[in-house]
Write an enzyme that holds these catalytic residues in place. Structure first.
Site, PDB file in Angstrom:
ATOM      1  N   SER A  57       3.503 -35.666   9.862  1.00 38.59           N
ATOM      2  CA  SER A  57       5.445 -36.235  10.319  1.00 38.59           C
ATOM      3  C   SER A  57       5.244 -34.629  11.423  1.00 38.59           C
ATOM      4  O   SER A  57       6.015 -34.623  12.791  1.00 38.59           O
ATOM      5  CB  SER A  57       6.315 -37.097  10.013  1.00 38.59           C
ATOM      6  OG  SER A  57       6.340 -36.936   9.005  1.00 38.59           O
ATOM      7  N   ASP A 112       8.437 -42.167  -2.471  1.00 46.54           N
ATOM      8  CA  ASP A 112       8.254 -43.146  -1.720  1.00 46.54           C
ATOM      9  C   ASP A 112       8.062 -44.713  -3.086  1.00 46.54           C
ATOM     10  O   ASP A 112       8.504 -45.570  -3.458  1.00 46.54           O
ATOM     11  CB  ASP A 112       6.865 -43.894  -1.535  1.00 46.54           C
ATOM     12  CG  ASP A 112       7.624 -43.026   0.089  1.00 46.54           C
ATOM     13  OD1 ASP A 112       8.475 -43.274   0.552  1.00 46.54           O
ATOM     14  OD2 ASP A 112       6.344 -42.125   0.557  1.00 46.54           O
ATOM     15  N   HIS A 157       1.422 -41.719   4.072  1.00 43.11           N
ATOM     16  CA  HIS A 157       2.782 -40.439   4.064  1.00 43.11           C
ATOM     17  C   HIS A 157       3.908 -42.017   4.104  1.00 43.11           C
ATOM     18  O   HIS A 157       3.621 -41.949   3.586  1.00 43.11           O
ATOM     19  CB  HIS A 157       2.149 -40.226   5.711  1.00 43.11           C
ATOM     20  CG  HIS A 157       3.367 -39.147   6.208  1.00 43.11           C
ATOM     21  ND1 HIS A 157       4.358 -38.400   4.712  1.00 43.11           N
ATOM     22  CD2 HIS A 157       3.672 -38.333   7.536  1.00 43.11           C
ATOM     23  CE1 HIS A 157       5.338 -37.188   5.579  1.00 43.11           C
ATOM     24  NE2 HIS A 157       4.834 -37.440   7.027  1.00 43.11           N
ATOM     25  N   HIS A 166       1.019 -36.426  -4.870  1.00 45.45           N
ATOM     26  CA  HIS A 166       1.709 -35.197  -3.826  1.00 45.45           C
ATOM     27  C   HIS A 166       0.873 -33.923  -3.072  1.00 45.45           C
ATOM     28  O   HIS A 166       0.239 -34.106  -3.910  1.00 45.45           O
ATOM     29  CB  HIS A 166       3.256 -35.010  -4.065  1.00 45.45           C
ATOM     30  CG  HIS A 166       4.060 -34.916  -2.907  1.00 45.45           C
ATOM     31  ND1 HIS A 166       4.058 -33.333  -2.276  1.00 45.45           N
ATOM     32  CD2 HIS A 166       4.467 -35.519  -2.246  1.00 45.45           C
ATOM     33  CE1 HIS A 166       4.417 -33.677  -1.138  1.00 45.45           C
ATOM     34  NE2 HIS A 166       5.206 -34.763  -0.360  1.00 45.45           N
ATOM     35  N   ARG A 180      13.360 -36.951  -4.898  1.00 46.89           N
ATOM     36  CA  ARG A 180      14.163 -37.201  -4.813  1.00 46.89           C
ATOM     37  C   ARG A 180      14.195 -38.929  -5.179  1.00 46.89           C
ATOM     38  O   ARG A 180      14.964 -40.047  -5.558  1.00 46.89           O
ATOM     39  CB  ARG A 180      13.363 -38.318  -3.611  1.00 46.89           C
ATOM     40  CG  ARG A 180      14.164 -36.319  -2.438  1.00 46.89           C
ATOM     41  CD  ARG A 180      12.707 -36.286  -1.055  1.00 46.89           C
ATOM     42  NE  ARG A 180      11.562 -36.313  -1.625  1.00 46.89           N
ATOM     43  CZ  ARG A 180      10.246 -36.013  -0.356  1.00 46.89           C
ATOM     44  NH1 ARG A 180      10.967 -37.003   1.230  1.00 46.89           N
ATOM     45  NH2 ARG A 180       8.805 -36.111  -0.438  1.00 46.89           N
TER      46      ARG A 180
HETATM   47  N1  HAX Z   1      -4.241 -42.718  -7.029  1.00 45.84           N
HETATM   48  C1  HAX Z   1      -4.770 -42.213  -6.698  1.00 45.84           C
HETATM   49  N2  HAX Z   1      -5.919 -41.302  -6.752  1.00 45.84           N
HETATM   50  C2  HAX Z   1      -5.042 -40.226  -5.926  1.00 45.84           C
HETATM   51  C3  HAX Z   1      -3.203 -40.728  -6.195  1.00 45.84           C
HETATM   52  C4  HAX Z   1      -2.641 -41.491  -6.241  1.00 45.84           C
HETATM   53  N3  HAX Z   1      -1.478 -41.758  -6.850  1.00 45.84           N
HETATM   54  N4  HAX Z   1      -2.988 -39.503  -6.144  1.00 45.84           N
HETATM   55  C5  HAX Z   1      -4.065 -38.297  -5.355  1.00 45.84           C
HETATM   56  N5  HAX Z   1      -5.337 -39.214  -5.655  1.00 45.84           N
HETATM   57  C6  HAX Z   1      -6.771 -38.712  -5.417  1.00 45.84           C
HETATM   58  C7  HAX Z   1      -7.107 -38.516  -3.722  1.00 45.84           C
HETATM   59  O1  HAX Z   1      -7.068 -39.839  -3.525  1.00 45.84           O
HETATM   60  C8  HAX Z   1      -7.884 -37.036  -4.315  1.00 45.84           C
HETATM   61  O2  HAX Z   1      -9.221 -38.025  -3.832  1.00 45.84           O
HETATM   62  P1  HAX Z   1     -10.852 -37.761  -3.437  1.00 45.84           P
HETATM   63  O3  HAX Z   1     -10.568 -36.170  -3.316  1.00 45.84           O
HETATM   64  O4  HAX Z   1     -11.187 -38.897  -3.565  1.00 45.84           O
HETATM   65  O5  HAX Z   1     -10.104 -38.028  -1.775  1.00 45.84           O
HETATM   66  C9  HAX Z   1      -7.641 -36.589  -5.037  1.00 45.84           C
HETATM   67  O6  HAX Z   1      -7.169 -38.047  -6.065  1.00 45.84           O
HETATM   68  C10 HAX Z   1      -7.334 -34.948  -4.836  1.00 45.84           C
HETATM   69  O7  HAX Z   1      -6.115 -35.706  -4.274  1.00 45.84           O
HETATM   70  P2  HAX Z   1      -4.961 -34.421  -4.225  1.00 45.84           P
HETATM   71  O8  HAX Z   1      -5.585 -33.433  -4.532  1.00 45.84           O
HETATM   72  O9  HAX Z   1      -4.557 -34.739  -6.085  1.00 45.84           O
HETATM   73  O10 HAX Z   1      -4.085 -34.847  -3.124  1.00 45.84           O
HETATM   74  P3  HAX Z   1      -3.258 -35.003  -1.850  1.00 45.84           P
HETATM   75  O11 HAX Z   1      -3.028 -33.527  -1.564  1.00 45.84           O
HETATM   76  O12 HAX Z   1      -5.036 -35.156  -0.940  1.00 45.84           O
HETATM   77  O13 HAX Z   1      -3.195 -36.456  -1.498  1.00 45.84           O
HETATM   78  C11 HAX Z   1      -1.497 -38.088  -1.191  1.00 45.84           C
HETATM   79  C12 HAX Z   1      -1.834 -35.977  -1.664  1.00 45.84           C
HETATM   80  C13 HAX Z   1       0.026 -38.115  -1.387  1.00 45.84           C
HETATM   81  C14 HAX Z   1      -2.044 -37.779  -0.499  1.00 45.84           C
HETATM   82  C15 HAX Z   1      -1.623 -38.756  -2.465  1.00 45.84           C
HETATM   83  O14 HAX Z   1      -1.558 -38.158  -4.366  1.00 45.84           O
HETATM   84  C16 HAX Z   1      -2.301 -40.410  -2.700  1.00 45.84           C
HETATM   85  O15 HAX Z   1      -2.886 -40.620  -1.503  1.00 45.84           O
HETATM   86  N6  HAX Z   1      -0.827 -40.676  -3.295  1.00 45.84           N
HETATM   87  C17 HAX Z   1      -0.593 -42.121  -2.883  1.00 45.84           C
HETATM   88  C18 HAX Z   1      -0.454 -42.087  -1.507  1.00 45.84           C
HETATM   89  C19 HAX Z   1       2.177 -42.017  -1.431  1.00 45.84           C
HETATM   90  O16 HAX Z   1       2.398 -42.083  -2.653  1.00 45.84           O
HETATM   91  N7  HAX Z   1       1.543 -41.356   0.037  1.00 45.84           N
HETATM   92  C20 HAX Z   1       3.145 -40.981   0.097  1.00 45.84           C
HETATM   93  C21 HAX Z   1       2.980 -39.511  -0.487  1.00 45.84           C
HETATM   94  C22 HAX Z   1       4.615 -38.592  -0.109  1.00 45.84           C
HETATM   95  C23 HAX Z   1       4.674 -39.010   0.829  1.00 45.84           C
HETATM   96  O17 HAX Z   1       4.722 -37.900   2.260  1.00 45.84           O
HETATM   97  N8  HAX Z   1       5.881 -39.979   1.312  1.00 45.84           N
HETATM   98  O18 HAX Z   1       5.884 -40.002   2.682  1.00 45.84           O
END
Ligand code: HAX
Length: 432
Positions: A233, A373, A263, A309, A318
């Protein structure tokens, strides 16, 4: 006593002087190398932009203008906005002046209500919020000044005006979206004698006999305000603003990014996941049942919302702050208890699952800990805000402060048009 506008105006010459010196002395120094993996991997970790309002340290979390977030938890959100823009905490008088300024800008034009009322009843609340902000673009002082002709050094002045106007109407629009979307009755007017966060709580129209919901809203709006410059964002808002699009365009664009499930939408998905978990086991499950459910989610190819994250490598402060609030105000709430126990189970599950992924030749999960979250939904649910598709709107009202403060600072700094260089896969094959 200085208003926000006066305090920032006094800082701008020094800010520009410092930038001039930096550009001269360090302009050609290197701050990053980029690997092919990073270029394909969402530019993760590449240092390529400036954000002075806050930084996120992987092992500490959010630091706003040198203050770790949890040391600021007593500040009200409008005080946080003052801090984000100026780097200084306002005095009581300065806060009161800002509150009056926001109240004076809180009138929401009738056409906004007409648009919201005309939207299909199954519109997502985020779509309604962003449509309303965009509809108000015709009010932009920045665009009016630009069309008349202004110098680059003046850009921040109408950007500040637009920012205060957006912040003035945002709680009312957001609360109105809630009331219209969920059939809660007519929108409620802003009360100039109340602070910004309590106004939002009041305009939602939920009963709050103890005032604890207003306390939660202030904390919520404080905690979600900013998360440095690279998140979807903030980065989107920054890019759109760099084209000298005004704040109405830039903030609604940024919030469209916040509406994604990786996000800000994770906010709604987390509670959904917790309620499904409780539904499946008829109440707060045992840790063993939680473990089973978490593995089921992962094996179905889904993420566990609220965990992991892109930058953080520890429990998000948070999350910690919300958890403290829960223990203080609603220790016996079953949904809160469930969230609290999930925290003792899911990190270990993610660690084990990550090892399985690595054994199968996939990326490890970089962070097993809860993010912002994971815990906030249970608190909102306790106070009767049970419509979880609405939760990202709350996040948006807060995050607008970060995006707007970054826009103001960037226009004052004369930040350039964002235009990184992309390369093609063929170029990588031939040159990397
Ligand atoms: N559950 C399952 N798998 C997860 C995971 C979770 N909570 N967190 C990371 N992974 C996976 C990713 O999907 C990624 O898989 P692929 O390589 O197969 O695509 C792998 O682990 C490596 O990811 P990473 O390097 O650990 O994390 P990224 O930087 O790619 O992604 C995310 C960060 C926040 C998007 C990720 O941890 C996620 O999807 N979490 C769950 C959704 C979530 O809570 N989002 C909110 C984040 C906070 C925010 O921005 N709020 O606005």
């Amino acid at each position: 006593m200085a208003t926000l506008q006066e305090r920032f105006a006094a800082q701008v010459p020094e800010l520009r002087k410092e930038l001039g010196i930096l550009a001269k002395e360090k302009g050609n120094n290197k701050i990053a190398d980029v690997t092919v993996k990073q270029a394909y991997g969402g530019m993760r970790g590449i240092k390529g932009m400036i954000c002075d309002t806050s930084v996120v340290e992987p092992d500490k979390g959010l630091i706003i203008r040198e203050h770790p977030l949890l040391t600021l938890k007593e500040l009200w959100p409008e005080e946080i906005f003052y801090l984000l823009v100026t780097g200084e905490k306002p005095t009581k008088e300065e806060t009161a002046a800002l509150q009056l300024d926001l109240a004076a800008r809180s009138h929401i034009p009738d056409y906004v209500w007409d648009i919201l009322e005309a939207m299909p009843p199954d519109s997502h609340p985020m779509c309604m919020l962003n449509t309303a902000i965009l509809a108000m673009e015709k009010e932009s002082a920045f665009r009016a000044w630009y069309d008349k002709g202004m110098t680059k050094s003046e850009y921040w002045i109408p950007m500040m005006e637009d920012s205060l106007r957006i912040l003035g109407v945002l709680p009312g629009i957001a609360a109105g979206v809630y009331r219209i979307r969920y059939g809660k009755g007519e929108p409620i007017d802003y009360l100039p004698t109340l602070d910004w966060g309590a106004n939002y709580a009041r305009m939602l129209g939920l009963p709050d006999p103890t005032g604890d919901f207003a306390k939660l809203m202030r904390l919520y709006l404080n905690f979600h305000c900013d998360h440095e410059g690279g998140n979807v964002s903030a980065n989107t808002c920054h890019t759109v603003g760099s084209a000298l699009s005004d704040a109405f365009y830039a903030v609604s664009a940024g919030l469209n990014g916040l509406a994604g499930p990786l996000h800000g939408l994770a906010n709604q998905e987390c509670l959904d996941w917790i309620l499904e978990l409780m539904d499946k086991f008829g109440g707060v499950p045992t840790p063993e049942q939680m473990r089973e459910f978490a593995f089921e989610t992962l094996r179905a190819g889904k993420v566990i919302p609220g965990y992991g994250h892109a930058v953080l490598r520890v429990t998000d402060p948070r999350y910690t702050g919300f958890n403290e609030f829960g223990h203080k105000y609603l220790p016996n709430d079953p949904v809160f208890k469930c969230v609290d126990t999930v925290f003792t189970v899911v990190p270990k599950v993610l660690e084990e699952f990550s090892a399985e992924r690595v054994a199968a030749g996939k990326n490890p999960i970089a962070n097993f800990w809860p993010n912002v979250d994971a815990g906030s939904g249970a608190l909102l649910y306790h106070y009767g805000l049970t419509e979880f598709p609405y939760y990202t709107v709350l996040f948006s009202v807060s995050r607008a402060m970060g995006m707007l403060s970054q826009l103001i600072v960037n226009r004052a700094m004369g930040t350039a048009l964002t235009r990184p260089k992309s390369v093609s896969t063929k170029w990588i094959q031939a040159n990397a």
